[in-house]
Design a protein around this motif. Structure first.
Motif, PDB file in Angstrom:
ATOM      1  N   TYR A  67       1.843 -17.227  10.933  1.00  0.00           N
ATOM      2  CA  TYR A  67       2.922 -16.339  10.506  1.00  0.00           C
ATOM      3  C   TYR A  67       3.456 -15.567  11.712  1.00  0.00           C
ATOM      4  CZ  TYR A  67       3.116 -16.517   5.387  1.00  0.00           C
ATOM      5  OH  TYR A  67       3.339 -16.892   4.090  1.00  0.00           O
ATOM      6  N   PRO A  68       4.766 -15.523  11.908  1.00  0.00           N
ATOM      7  CA  PRO A  68       5.310 -14.800  13.056  1.00  0.00           C
ATOM      8  C   PRO A  68       5.088 -13.292  13.003  1.00  0.00           C
ATOM      9  CG  PRO A  68       6.917 -16.369  12.180  1.00  0.00           C
ATOM     10  CD  PRO A  68       5.798 -16.274  11.182  1.00  0.00           C
ATOM     11  N   ASP A  69       5.032 -12.722  11.787  1.00  0.00           N
ATOM     12  CA  ASP A  69       4.956 -11.259  11.664  1.00  0.00           C
ATOM     13  C   ASP A  69       4.049 -10.908  10.492  1.00  0.00           C
ATOM     14  OD1 ASP A  69       5.305  -8.547  11.704  1.00  0.00           O
ATOM     15  OD2 ASP A  69       7.454  -8.567  11.279  1.00  0.00           O
ATOM     16  N   ALA A  70       2.737 -10.960  10.730  1.00  0.00           N
ATOM     17  CA  ALA A  70       1.780 -10.736   9.643  1.00  0.00           C
ATOM     18  C   ALA A  70       0.757  -9.679  10.008  1.00  0.00           C
ATOM     19  CB  ALA A  70       1.060 -12.040   9.285  1.00  0.00           C
ATOM     20  N   VAL A  71       0.409  -8.869   9.014  1.00  0.00           N
ATOM     21  CA  VAL A  71      -0.677  -7.901   9.108  1.00  0.00           C
ATOM     22  C   VAL A  71      -1.758  -8.347   8.134  1.00  0.00           C
ATOM     23  CG1 VAL A  71      -1.368  -5.513   8.718  1.00  0.00           C
ATOM     24  CG2 VAL A  71       0.876  -6.018   9.705  1.00  0.00           C
ATOM     25  N   VAL A  72      -3.003  -8.358   8.559  1.00  0.00           N
ATOM     26  CA  VAL A  72      -4.114  -8.810   7.731  1.00  0.00           C
ATOM     27  C   VAL A  72      -5.020  -7.630   7.409  1.00  0.00           C
ATOM     28  CG1 VAL A  72      -6.177 -10.259   7.649  1.00  0.00           C
ATOM     29  CG2 VAL A  72      -4.064 -11.162   8.644  1.00  0.00           C
ATOM     30  N   ARG A  73      -5.377  -7.505   6.133  1.00  0.00           N
ATOM     31  CA  ARG A  73      -6.332  -6.492   5.687  1.00  0.00           C
ATOM     32  C   ARG A  73      -7.426  -7.172   4.880  1.00  0.00           C
ATOM     33  NH1 ARG A  73      -5.258  -1.211   4.753  1.00  0.00           N
ATOM     34  NH2 ARG A  73      -7.483  -1.239   4.286  1.00  0.00           N
ATOM     35  N   ILE A  74      -8.668  -6.927   5.211  1.00  0.00           N
ATOM     36  CA  ILE A  74      -9.809  -7.468   4.472  1.00  0.00           C
ATOM     37  C   ILE A  74     -10.471  -6.315   3.723  1.00  0.00           C
ATOM     38  CG2 ILE A  74     -11.932  -8.803   4.589  1.00  0.00           C
ATOM     39  CD1 ILE A  74      -9.475 -10.293   5.616  1.00  0.00           C
ATOM     40  N   ILE A  75     -10.661  -6.506   2.423  1.00  0.00           N
ATOM     41  CA  ILE A  75     -11.230  -5.449   1.573  1.00  0.00           C
ATOM     42  C   ILE A  75     -12.518  -5.956   0.936  1.00  0.00           C
ATOM     43  CG2 ILE A  75     -10.824  -4.097  -0.547  1.00  0.00           C
ATOM     44  CD1 ILE A  75      -7.924  -3.875   0.254  1.00  0.00           C
ATOM     45  N   ASP A  76     -13.448  -5.063   0.717  1.00  0.00           N
ATOM     46  CA  ASP A  76     -14.757  -5.390   0.150  1.00  0.00           C
ATOM     47  C   ASP A  76     -14.607  -5.688  -1.348  1.00  0.00           C
ATOM     48  OD1 ASP A  76     -17.440  -5.748  -0.244  1.00  0.00           O
ATOM     49  OD2 ASP A  76     -17.946  -3.614  -0.201  1.00  0.00           O
ATOM     50  N   ALA A  77     -14.192  -6.906  -1.645  1.00  0.00           N
ATOM     51  CA  ALA A  77     -13.951  -7.319  -3.030  1.00  0.00           C
ATOM     52  C   ALA A  77     -14.010  -8.841  -3.101  1.00  0.00           C
ATOM     53  CB  ALA A  77     -12.581  -6.821  -3.504  1.00  0.00           C
ATOM     54  N   GLY A  78     -13.855  -9.354  -4.326  1.00  0.00           N
ATOM     55  CA  GLY A  78     -13.800 -10.796  -4.510  1.00  0.00           C
ATOM     56  C   GLY A  78     -12.370 -11.276  -4.635  1.00  0.00           C
ATOM     57  N   HIS A  79     -12.171 -12.267  -5.508  1.00  0.00           N
ATOM     58  CA  HIS A  79     -10.832 -12.843  -5.669  1.00  0.00           C
ATOM     59  C   HIS A  79      -9.927 -11.966  -6.530  1.00  0.00           C
ATOM     60  CE1 HIS A  79      -7.834 -16.002  -5.705  1.00  0.00           C
ATOM     61  NE2 HIS A  79      -7.757 -15.923  -7.015  1.00  0.00           N
ATOM     62  N   GLU A  80     -10.503 -11.174  -7.414  1.00  0.00           N
ATOM     63  CA  GLU A  80      -9.709 -10.364  -8.341  1.00  0.00           C
ATOM     64  C   GLU A  80      -9.464  -8.972  -7.772  1.00  0.00           C
ATOM     65  OE1 GLU A  80      -8.085 -11.184 -10.889  1.00  0.00           O
ATOM     66  OE2 GLU A  80      -8.868 -13.159 -11.406  1.00  0.00           O
ATOM     67  N   LEU A  81      -8.975  -8.933  -6.568  1.00  0.00           N
ATOM     68  CA  LEU A  81      -8.764  -7.670  -5.868  1.00  0.00           C
ATOM     69  C   LEU A  81      -7.924  -6.659  -6.651  1.00  0.00           C
ATOM     70  CD1 LEU A  81      -9.052  -5.918  -3.365  1.00  0.00           C
ATOM     71  CD2 LEU A  81      -7.363  -7.349  -2.221  1.00  0.00           C
ATOM     72  N   PRO A  82      -6.843  -7.063  -7.360  1.00  0.00           N
ATOM     73  CA  PRO A  82      -6.044  -6.058  -8.077  1.00  0.00           C
ATOM     74  C   PRO A  82      -6.812  -5.270  -9.124  1.00  0.00           C
ATOM     75  CG  PRO A  82      -4.799  -8.083  -7.843  1.00  0.00           C
ATOM     76  CD  PRO A  82      -6.214  -8.393  -7.408  1.00  0.00           C
ATOM     77  N   VAL A  83      -7.887  -5.847  -9.667  1.00  0.00           N
ATOM     78  CA  VAL A  83      -8.659  -5.121 -10.679  1.00  0.00           C
ATOM     79  C   VAL A  83     -10.036  -4.696 -10.163  1.00  0.00           C
ATOM     80  CG1 VAL A  83      -7.458  -6.126 -12.629  1.00  0.00           C
ATOM     81  CG2 VAL A  83      -9.456  -7.288 -11.729  1.00  0.00           C
ATOM     82  N   GLU A  84     -10.511  -5.306  -9.084  1.00  0.00           N
ATOM     83  CA  GLU A  84     -11.782  -4.882  -8.502  1.00  0.00           C
ATOM     84  C   GLU A  84     -11.622  -3.602  -7.677  1.00  0.00           C
ATOM     85  OE1 GLU A  84     -14.468  -8.058  -6.850  1.00  0.00           O
ATOM     86  OE2 GLU A  84     -12.683  -9.296  -7.196  1.00  0.00           O
ATOM     87  N   LYS A  85     -10.584  -3.564  -6.862  1.00  0.00           N
ATOM     88  CA  LYS A  85     -10.342  -2.407  -5.991  1.00  0.00           C
ATOM     89  C   LYS A  85      -8.859  -2.018  -6.066  1.00  0.00           C
ATOM     90  CE  LYS A  85     -14.520  -1.957  -4.311  1.00  0.00           C
ATOM     91  NZ  LYS A  85     -14.872  -2.265  -2.921  1.00  0.00           N
TER      92      LYS A  85
END
Length: 260
Positions: free
Chosen positions: A225-243
């Protein structure tokens, strides 16, 4: 609860927040077997000051319809909704399969996307051995057991079991035809060689413990990706409801205009 008729489907959606608020609208697209309520935390937060839109994809949640065979066709439904709501340009936020839809829209309609947010999503499907065996066995086990097993795997270890059961039940309400057809659509999805064409600022948020779409697959995509920011969060695949709060904070930092 408004609905839009599109090619034989009644798409249920929410359109909230001030029309003259901060920035262009945010458009939230959920993933496979899910529904628009995956975004409840984000909707509540952002609707205070800007327009936010979400929908149930056809065959999911409170939307009717089936028969869609490709991710591109689902992307067409989202574009039809944006046309109906007279939204010319938006920030697209997609989770899992919703991120595949968002990438498709960005590639096919770059003038419609100001920013892109991919939550636990990738540009090409590559299943682990365990996931492949699970999918191969899908025709041999009861449908609700198959869905429940997929949902169980989607959450990070230690997530409350009652919540996992609730999401499993909700996912099992998605018709089997829709679930299995869109599984095939995701397997066929592949834009990995085209992601370098995506020129809008992009935020990739991924759960560290995601075994459905492992973080290594996202990083393989992110490097192109030419312009990407990456964030890794302590969660699984269901990030919207886990965290949900952590996801909302990361989104807010990425999409909120800086104030002088």
């Amino acid at each position: 609860m408004p609905q839009l008729e599109v090619d034989g489907a009644a798409l249920t959606y929410d359109d909230e927040g001030p029309r003259d608020g901060d920035g262009v609208p945010l458009v939230f697209v959920h993933g496979w077997t899910a529904n628009r309520h995956r975004w409840d935390h984000q909707m509540t937060h952002f609707a205070e000051r800007r327009r936010v839109i979400r929908l149930d994809l056809r065959g999911h949640g409170e939307s009717s319809g089936a028969g869609v065979r490709t991710v591109a066709e689902l992307a067409g439904d989202v574009i039809a909704l944006l046309d109906h709501l007279k939204v010319d340009r938006a920030v697209l936020v997609g989770h899992s399969m919703g991120g595949m839809i968002a990438q498709t829209i960005t590639l096919d309609h770059p003038d419609r996307v100001e920013r892109l947010v991919l939550v636990n999503s990738i540009g090409r499907m590559a299943y682990s051995r365990g996931r492949g065996l699970l999918m191969a066995a899908s025709t041999l086990v009861p449908y609700k057991l198959f869905v429940a097993t997929n949902i169980q795997r989607a959450f990070a270890p230690g997530h409350p079991r009652d919540e996992i059961r609730a999401y499993g039940k909700s996912s099992a309400d998605t018709p089997r035809e829709v679930v299995m057809t869109l599984y095939g659509a995701m397997r066929a999805f592949d834009v990995l060689d085209r992601v370098g064409e995506i020129r809008v600022p992009t935020l990739m948020i991924h759960g560290y413990h995601d075994i459905q779409l492992p973080v290594q697959q996202m990083l393989r995509m992110a490097k192109d990706y030419p312009d990407a920011v990456v964030r890794i969060i302590d969660a699984g695949h269901e990030l919207p409801v886990e965290k949900p709060a952590a996801l909302t904070t990361a989104l807010d930092r990425f999409v909120t205009p800086a104030r002088g």
